[in-house]
Each structure stands twice: as structure tokens, then as C-alpha cells.
Design a protein around this motif. Sequence first.
Motif, PDB file in Angstrom:
ATOM      1  N   THR A 248       6.919  -6.378  11.445  1.00  0.00           N
ATOM      2  CA  THR A 248       5.876  -6.405  12.480  1.00  0.00           C
ATOM      3  C   THR A 248       4.792  -5.370  12.225  1.00  0.00           C
ATOM      4  O   THR A 248       3.603  -5.726  12.161  1.00  0.00           O
ATOM      5  CB  THR A 248       6.514  -6.192  13.866  1.00  0.00           C
ATOM      6  OG1 THR A 248       7.457  -7.239  14.106  1.00  0.00           O
ATOM      7  CG2 THR A 248       5.453  -6.205  14.963  1.00  0.00           C
ATOM      8  N   PRO A 249       5.107  -4.071  12.056  1.00  0.00           N
ATOM      9  CA  PRO A 249       4.027  -3.122  11.773  1.00  0.00           C
ATOM     10  C   PRO A 249       3.396  -3.332  10.392  1.00  0.00           C
ATOM     11  O   PRO A 249       2.193  -3.131  10.215  1.00  0.00           O
ATOM     12  CB  PRO A 249       4.717  -1.757  11.859  1.00  0.00           C
ATOM     13  CG  PRO A 249       6.156  -2.028  11.633  1.00  0.00           C
ATOM     14  CD  PRO A 249       6.404  -3.388  12.202  1.00  0.00           C
ATOM     15  N   LEU A 250       4.202  -3.763   9.418  1.00  0.00           N
ATOM     16  CA  LEU A 250       3.629  -4.011   8.094  1.00  0.00           C
ATOM     17  C   LEU A 250       2.624  -5.154   8.124  1.00  0.00           C
ATOM     18  O   LEU A 250       1.555  -5.097   7.497  1.00  0.00           O
ATOM     19  CB  LEU A 250       4.755  -4.321   7.093  1.00  0.00           C
ATOM     20  CG  LEU A 250       5.500  -3.118   6.514  1.00  0.00           C
ATOM     21  CD1 LEU A 250       6.675  -3.590   5.669  1.00  0.00           C
ATOM     22  CD2 LEU A 250       4.572  -2.239   5.697  1.00  0.00           C
ATOM     23  N   ASN A 251       2.963  -6.224   8.840  1.00  0.00           N
ATOM     24  CA  ASN A 251       2.030  -7.347   8.970  1.00  0.00           C
ATOM     25  C   ASN A 251       0.749  -6.915   9.665  1.00  0.00           C
ATOM     26  O   ASN A 251      -0.361  -7.347   9.293  1.00  0.00           O
ATOM     27  CB  ASN A 251       2.678  -8.495   9.741  1.00  0.00           C
ATOM     28  CG  ASN A 251       3.714  -9.238   8.913  1.00  0.00           C
ATOM     29  OD1 ASN A 251       3.649  -9.228   7.692  1.00  0.00           O
ATOM     30  ND2 ASN A 251       4.664  -9.869   9.577  1.00  0.00           N
ATOM     31  N   ALA A 252       0.906  -6.059  10.686  1.00  0.00           N
ATOM     32  CA  ALA A 252      -0.291  -5.569  11.387  1.00  0.00           C
ATOM     33  C   ALA A 252      -1.150  -4.731  10.460  1.00  0.00           C
ATOM     34  O   ALA A 252      -2.389  -4.878  10.418  1.00  0.00           O
ATOM     35  CB  ALA A 252       0.134  -4.747  12.609  1.00  0.00           C
ATOM     36  N   ILE A 253      -0.512  -3.843   9.683  1.00  0.00           N
ATOM     37  CA  ILE A 253      -1.259  -2.989   8.749  1.00  0.00           C
ATOM     38  C   ILE A 253      -1.991  -3.848   7.709  1.00  0.00           C
ATOM     39  O   ILE A 253      -3.183  -3.669   7.436  1.00  0.00           O
ATOM     40  CB  ILE A 253      -0.306  -1.994   8.074  1.00  0.00           C
ATOM     41  CG1 ILE A 253       0.208  -0.979   9.096  1.00  0.00           C
ATOM     42  CG2 ILE A 253      -1.001  -1.275   6.925  1.00  0.00           C
ATOM     43  CD1 ILE A 253       1.322  -0.100   8.577  1.00  0.00           C
ATOM     44  N   LEU A 254      -1.252  -4.798   7.111  1.00  0.00           N
ATOM     45  CA  LEU A 254      -1.864  -5.650   6.096  1.00  0.00           C
ATOM     46  C   LEU A 254      -2.963  -6.529   6.676  1.00  0.00           C
ATOM     47  O   LEU A 254      -4.047  -6.693   6.083  1.00  0.00           O
ATOM     48  CB  LEU A 254      -0.787  -6.519   5.434  1.00  0.00           C
ATOM     49  CG  LEU A 254       0.230  -5.783   4.558  1.00  0.00           C
ATOM     50  CD1 LEU A 254       1.332  -6.733   4.097  1.00  0.00           C
ATOM     51  CD2 LEU A 254      -0.454  -5.152   3.356  1.00  0.00           C
ATOM     52  N   SER A 262     -12.350  -7.546   3.984  1.00  0.00           N
ATOM     53  CA  SER A 262     -13.151  -8.759   3.834  1.00  0.00           C
ATOM     54  C   SER A 262     -14.593  -8.596   4.308  1.00  0.00           C
ATOM     55  O   SER A 262     -15.418  -9.492   4.114  1.00  0.00           O
ATOM     56  CB  SER A 262     -12.499  -9.913   4.611  1.00  0.00           C
ATOM     57  OG  SER A 262     -12.553  -9.648   6.018  1.00  0.00           O
ATOM     58  N   ARG A 263     -14.895  -7.481   4.995  1.00  0.00           N
ATOM     59  CA  ARG A 263     -16.235  -7.188   5.523  1.00  0.00           C
ATOM     60  C   ARG A 263     -16.722  -8.245   6.516  1.00  0.00           C
ATOM     61  O   ARG A 263     -17.918  -8.448   6.710  1.00  0.00           O
ATOM     62  CB  ARG A 263     -17.245  -7.075   4.375  1.00  0.00           C
ATOM     63  CG  ARG A 263     -16.938  -5.976   3.389  1.00  0.00           C
ATOM     64  CD  ARG A 263     -17.950  -5.942   2.250  1.00  0.00           C
ATOM     65  NE  ARG A 263     -17.667  -4.873   1.302  1.00  0.00           N
ATOM     66  CZ  ARG A 263     -18.097  -3.621   1.448  1.00  0.00           C
ATOM     67  NH1 ARG A 263     -18.835  -3.300   2.496  1.00  0.00           N
ATOM     68  NH2 ARG A 263     -17.772  -2.716   0.551  1.00  0.00           N
ATOM     69  N   THR A 264     -15.797  -8.942   7.108  1.00  0.00           N
ATOM     70  CA  THR A 264     -16.178  -9.953   8.110  1.00  0.00           C
ATOM     71  C   THR A 264     -16.931  -9.312   9.273  1.00  0.00           C
ATOM     72  O   THR A 264     -17.874  -9.883   9.818  1.00  0.00           O
ATOM     73  CB  THR A 264     -14.920 -10.661   8.630  1.00  0.00           C
ATOM     74  OG1 THR A 264     -14.218 -11.239   7.531  1.00  0.00           O
ATOM     75  CG2 THR A 264     -15.286 -11.760   9.628  1.00  0.00           C
ATOM     76  N   PHE A 265     -16.467  -8.127   9.657  1.00  0.00           N
ATOM     77  CA  PHE A 265     -17.130  -7.410  10.747  1.00  0.00           C
ATOM     78  C   PHE A 265     -17.751  -6.119  10.207  1.00  0.00           C
ATOM     79  O   PHE A 265     -17.598  -5.050  10.787  1.00  0.00           O
ATOM     80  CB  PHE A 265     -16.137  -7.083  11.864  1.00  0.00           C
ATOM     81  CG  PHE A 265     -15.383  -8.287  12.371  1.00  0.00           C
ATOM     82  CD1 PHE A 265     -16.008  -9.166  13.255  1.00  0.00           C
ATOM     83  CD2 PHE A 265     -14.084  -8.557  11.945  1.00  0.00           C
ATOM     84  CE1 PHE A 265     -15.315 -10.282  13.722  1.00  0.00           C
ATOM     85  CE2 PHE A 265     -13.418  -9.669  12.410  1.00  0.00           C
ATOM     86  CZ  PHE A 265     -14.009 -10.550  13.307  1.00  0.00           C
ATOM     87  N   ALA A 266     -18.438  -6.246   9.087  1.00  0.00           N
ATOM     88  CA  ALA A 266     -18.995  -5.057   8.433  1.00  0.00           C
ATOM     89  C   ALA A 266     -19.993  -4.316   9.297  1.00  0.00           C
ATOM     90  O   ALA A 266     -20.111  -3.086   9.235  1.00  0.00           O
ATOM     91  CB  ALA A 266     -19.652  -5.455   7.114  1.00  0.00           C
ATOM     92  N   ASP A 267     -20.691  -5.043  10.141  1.00  0.00           N
ATOM     93  CA  ASP A 267     -21.720  -4.399  10.972  1.00  0.00           C
ATOM     94  C   ASP A 267     -21.184  -3.953  12.319  1.00  0.00           C
ATOM     95  O   ASP A 267     -21.919  -3.338  13.100  1.00  0.00           O
ATOM     96  CB  ASP A 267     -22.894  -5.369  11.183  1.00  0.00           C
ATOM     97  CG  ASP A 267     -23.571  -5.739   9.871  1.00  0.00           C
ATOM     98  OD1 ASP A 267     -23.526  -4.891   8.946  1.00  0.00           O
ATOM     99  OD2 ASP A 267     -24.090  -6.868   9.781  1.00  0.00           O
ATOM    100  N   ASP A 268     -19.938  -4.291  12.589  1.00  0.00           N
ATOM    101  CA  ASP A 268     -19.366  -3.961  13.908  1.00  0.00           C
ATOM    102  C   ASP A 268     -18.482  -2.721  13.756  1.00  0.00           C
ATOM    103  O   ASP A 268     -17.287  -2.819  13.457  1.00  0.00           O
ATOM    104  CB  ASP A 268     -18.567  -5.150  14.432  1.00  0.00           C
ATOM    105  CG  ASP A 268     -18.190  -4.975  15.900  1.00  0.00           C
ATOM    106  OD1 ASP A 268     -18.289  -3.847  16.414  1.00  0.00           O
ATOM    107  OD2 ASP A 268     -17.756  -5.974  16.523  1.00  0.00           O
TER     108      ASP A 268
END
Length: 475
Positions: A248-254, A262-268
Motif C-alpha cells: 500500500t505505501p509502496l504503491n502510493a510512493i510509486l 510525468s510532468r502532467t501537473f508541471a505547472d500546478d
Amino acid sequence: MDVAIGAALGDAAAETKERLVLDQLRIALYNLKPNHFLMPVFGAILCAMFSPWIAAWRLAVWYGLLVVSVIPLGIVCIRFLKTRIRLEDRQKWIAWATASYAFHVIAWALLGFFLWAPGNELNNLLIMLILCCTLAGSTTMVGASAPIAFTAYAVYGGIVVLAPLQGHGFLYVGLSLLAGFYTIYLAWMSKQFFTTTRNMLMLRNDKNELIAALALSKEQSDIARYRAENASRTKSQFLANMSHELRTPLNAILGFSELIQSRTFADDLDRHVEYANLIHTSGAHLLTLINDILDLAKIEAGGITLQEHDVALDRLIEDCIRLMIARAQAGGLDLQADVSACLPHLTGDERAVKQILLNLLANAVKFTPKGGSVTVFAHPGRGGGLYFGVQDTGVGIAPEDQTHVFENFGQGRHDVVIADKGTGLGLPIVKGLVEAHGASVALESEPGSGTKITILWPEERTRRMQTNEPLRAAS
């Protein structure tokens, strides 16, 4: 070392030999036990048979001696057979048994003199026949015990040899010689019987020891099998629990790190901060799990090292409450302390004691519904030492689960749904740390009425200090 082992083996052999002597004496006295009522009957029959030609006073004196002689023998036989004889009393009982039996056989064998009729060959031959039959019977009855058998042959053998010498002529001399050889032969037979009885008892003892050894081996095998099965179950439970708790914590970290990568929210920037916080929280949780596993492994391996010094328990409780107060308030709980003034300091590892308190507090806060209370307490013990722990008004633990909660991954069944019940390592770690200090832990709980866990700290690990100010409740 070799000398000590040799001495121990020698002591064991000596004790076995002494026990054999007692066992052989027990066989002889068991055979003699009926004599205290049978011999007077036989004596009365003999007196009736010999009354026509033996003076009444001679018969009365002999019969009186015979009746008196069976009393001490009967008492010794009955008491010995009903008593578990200690080895240190062995000589005393052998002396009593030998003396009482000697008195009895002397009284019986005196019939060779009191019932002897000079010139009456039929009477005298009958006397010799009775004495020889008595001697033969003694070979069977008392041959198992060397002291008793020696007494029988010394008395009966002496009288069967001497009694014929009261007569005159070649017949009586021949009877005396024949009686001597007869006694020697029976003594040899008795020695064979003694050896056979001793070997039989040794075989019996060896058999009993073998049975005891087999029973012990089976018990040890059952314990080992139980431990192996328990270890296998623990391993399976560990894999089942840890696969979820670690993933659970490993999945959250990854997951969150991949989103950042991925820079999907690079500006946020706010979203990046939020993800960083979640990664940090998951990492901290993962570190806690790993630390718990390592602590438990160290405790089970006996590798825990305590850094001991005086610990002010009241201040340590105050620190723990300060760390847990936010979590308690978030759950709508009243967190308070009940600590006595003049509380002695304890000797122990401060980090370990703090971990004990934090684990107990974390469990109490986790399983106490909103509106409940959690109390940390610490008081001096009545007989010295002190006791401290945590009491809550939570869901409690069912009686059938209370023996399992201190086992690895042990968790009680609860009537409330809790998202994070944990791995079940908290209380086993508490128990291990407590026992490492020579203390003990006690649990009191009823479903729906809360739980109280008390640490009983020994007196030798406490030290009286200056008067402490009572700790104020934190809520």
C-alpha cells in the motif's frame, strides 16, 4: 568437567543401588506380612498336636513367645508397605525389619528345644521336618532381601544343626550333618533367588526409565512440532499481512512519484506539494512497518541491547501524550494522564519504555470510538516497584482473543469497522520489550467496556527520587 560427570554418574549409581535394596526389602516384607496372623494359628495347631507328650508349661512358654514375636514384625511390615521410604531412612528401616524378623524366627525356631522329647524319635523327627520345611519356606519368602535372608539362615540353620545334638546316637549325629548340608544348599538356592530378583528389579527400573524417556521424547517432539507448525502459520500470516501493508505505501510512493515524473501537473505547484506530502507520509508509514519488523526480529532473536539508566517516567508520559494528542483530538477522544506524585524513577532503556507507551497509546486511540477517553496511568506498587499503562473506553477484546493479541500478528475481533487495524505487531513488541526489562504485562478487557493494559515494573528496577509534581491532564 570429566571429574564432575564421573562424580554425578557415581552418585546416580549409588542411589540406584540403595533404591534396589529398599525394593528387595519391600518384596520380602510383603511376603512376610501374613505371618502376624498365620503363625499363631500354625503354632496353636502344633501345640495341640504335641500336647499328649510335651508338658503344658513348655507349650505355653513357646506359644507365648511366638505370639509376642509377631507383633513387632506385623507393625514393621504394615508401616513399611504403606510408607514412601526416603533413601536417607534406608538403614533405619533395614535395622527395624531385621530386628523384628530375627525376634520372630528365634521364637518360632525354639520349638526345636521346647517341643523336643528325649527318646521319642517320631516326635523329634517331626520337629526336624517342621524346621526344615520352615527353612525351605524362608528361602522363597525372604530370599529377595540379603539382610532378612541372612537372619533366617543364621537362626534356622543354627537350630536345625544343634537341635539333633540333644539326642544320642548315630541317627542324631547324621541328622545334624544332613541338616547342615541342607542349610548350605538352601542358602545357595536363596542366593540364586536373590540374584534373579535383583536382575528383575533392575530390568523393571530400566523399563520404567525407558518409558519415561520415551514419554519425555514424545512431549519434546510434540512441542517441537507445535512450534514448527506455529512458525509455518506465522510465516504464512506474515506474508499475508505484509504483502498488503508493504504494497500500500509502496504503491502510493510509486504512483505519486510517477505523476510528478510525468510532468502532467508541471505547472500546478500546489499539486506537487500535495503529492510530496503523500509520498512522505507513505514513506514514513513504510519505515514504521520496517522498524516494527526489525524490532520484533531482534526481540525474538534475543539480540536486543538495552541502554539502561534512570528514567523519569512522568516526564516520559508527558512527552508521549504530546506526540499523540493531535491524533486523539482528530478522533474526538479525551486523552488524559493519571500519574501519582512521588513516582519513583525506573531503571531501563528510555527509548524502549517510550516505544512501549507509544504502542499502547496508538492501539488505544485506534480502537476507541469518537467521544471516548484514553488514560495513561502510573502509580507506585504496594509491594515496591511501580505499575503503569494505558486504559481506554474502546471496543474491548473478546476473552477468546486475549491470549492471542500478544502473539505475532495477533489481532482481536472487533464489532466496529476500522480502516487501519495494523499489522498486529504493536503488542508483541510491547511484550518483548517489557520482558527484556524483567517486567511483566497484564491485560484486562471486556467487549464494549474498553481495555486496560498494565506494565508491572519490578522493585529492583526502580529508584526513589525527589517528590514530583503531579502531571496535569491533557485533553
